[in-house]
Design an enzyme around this catalytic site. Sequence first.
Site, short mmCIF file in Angstrom:
data_model
loop_
_atom_site.label_atom_id
_atom_site.label_comp_id
_atom_site.label_asym_id
_atom_site.label_seq_id
_atom_site.Cartn_x
_atom_site.Cartn_y
_atom_site.Cartn_z
N HIS A 63 -8.57 16.27 72.13
CA HIS A 63 -9.72 15.36 72.02
C HIS A 63 -10.38 15.27 73.39
CE1 HIS A 63 -8.41 13.74 68.06
NE2 HIS A 63 -7.21 14.00 68.53
N ASP A 153 -9.76 14.46 61.42
CA ASP A 153 -8.67 13.97 62.27
C ASP A 153 -8.94 12.58 62.86
OD1 ASP A 153 -6.17 14.14 63.59
OD2 ASP A 153 -7.22 14.59 65.45
N ASP A 306 -2.21 17.41 71.05
CA ASP A 306 -2.92 16.24 70.53
C ASP A 306 -3.33 15.33 71.70
OD1 ASP A 306 -4.17 14.35 68.98
OD2 ASP A 306 -2.36 13.65 67.95
N HIS A 310 -7.51 8.00 76.79
CA HIS A 310 -8.12 6.67 76.62
C HIS A 310 -8.23 5.98 77.96
CE1 HIS A 310 -8.39 6.43 72.30
NE2 HIS A 310 -7.16 6.89 72.18
ZN LIG Z 1 -4.62 13.25 64.17
#
Ligand SMILES: [Zn+2]
Length: 428
Positions: A63, A153, A306, A310
């Site tokens: 991400h 996702d 993954d 944040h």
């Molecule tokens: Zn996920």
Amino acid sequence: MNSELLIKNGRVIDPTNKVDKVCDVFISDGNIAEVGKVDKEAKDVIDATGKLVVPGLIDMHVHFREPGDEEEETIASGSSAAVAGGFTSVVCMPNTNPTIENETDVEYIHRKARQTRKTHVYTMGAITKERKGVELAEMGFMSEAGAVGFTDDGDGVQDPAVMLRALKYAAMFDIVIAQHCQDNSFVSDGVMNAGFQSTVLGLPGMDALAEEAMLWRDIQLVKKANVRYHSQHVSTTGSIELVRSAKKNSLPITCEVTPHHLLLTDECCEDYDTNYKVSPPLRRQEDIEALKAAIADGIVDALVSDHAPHLQSEKELEFLAAPFGIASLECALSLYIKALIEPGVLDWSGLIALMTSRPANIIGVDKGTLSKDKQADVTIIDPDAAYRIDVNKFRSKSRNCPYNGWEVKGKVEKTIVGGEIRYSANGL
Ligand SMILES: [Zn+2]
């Protein structure tokens, strides 16, 4: 370009070509020219004695938060983190703000990546518009623009009829549908694994059934649609059993795991430290054992990070309110060495395959090998170099990493993308 790079005397591991031996890799004009004993001279030479020389690592689940949350990560900062972690290709998830759901969005990611010139950046597109699970996104156009898969996702597609439509549509493009399996009716406001620990801590739980029920449902849908389906971050014993039996029945199903589901359990949540808040949640030791057994048996197809950065200010909220996610791109390789190589679950060749050729096959990109004439994406690793994970040295913009201070092994020495050294441990 007319460049030459010779990597000498490394232990070259290329699972696709069944290579695991000490030899040289000769790179010419950005491509692999020769693997073996190379007698040629080259302009640039790297002595890789005592190091591993492997196909550039691929992380098919990251991400990068752009567009929308650039204060947490950008494609530029995430790409710098990627090459520092040894990754020459990454796949961004589409749960940005706005959602990646049409061809312009896909092109935006690619353009940003080109400007950054670090790692190859691919993206998945959303299955449904705004990931709301109602109306299908423009999968056809996104596929043409180069999306390497589709996923909502962060959420699973709740409505089985919508999911079946998505699977049948994706089958037309031979592109993988990836699912974050989570049936929300079993989760509601859950923030950690449902079980003894959640009861003790007085926190609402997320039942393993939430993951397993959706995965079971999807397997029935895949039988109808006959499309490639990928279960993201599987975390429970039951999920593993479902994938195992689907594979036995020759269904086109693959799955991935994360480092945190192999190294951490729900007991880590006992101090309400939100760095352990992740979705799917940290499970129990017996789930870790089931995941490791599945990896040893070849049931798991890809190791991912993954990487979910944040802001500290968000992670400092109380456990109930903090966002889900762990940032681990820069230390993922070392974490996998700790979880899988050190206890003997996998050998090096097995580990490298799960971080190169096998994810490449899932997303359908011509990468993950050191085959002649392929683009020269290469990672050089010092397998025994020990170091302490220090989040303050991360190139990632975020620090939400529960492994800070851990002693690990396996240092990335150099990351070569398209024949160019894009990261070097001793500076470029
Ligand atoms: Zn996920």
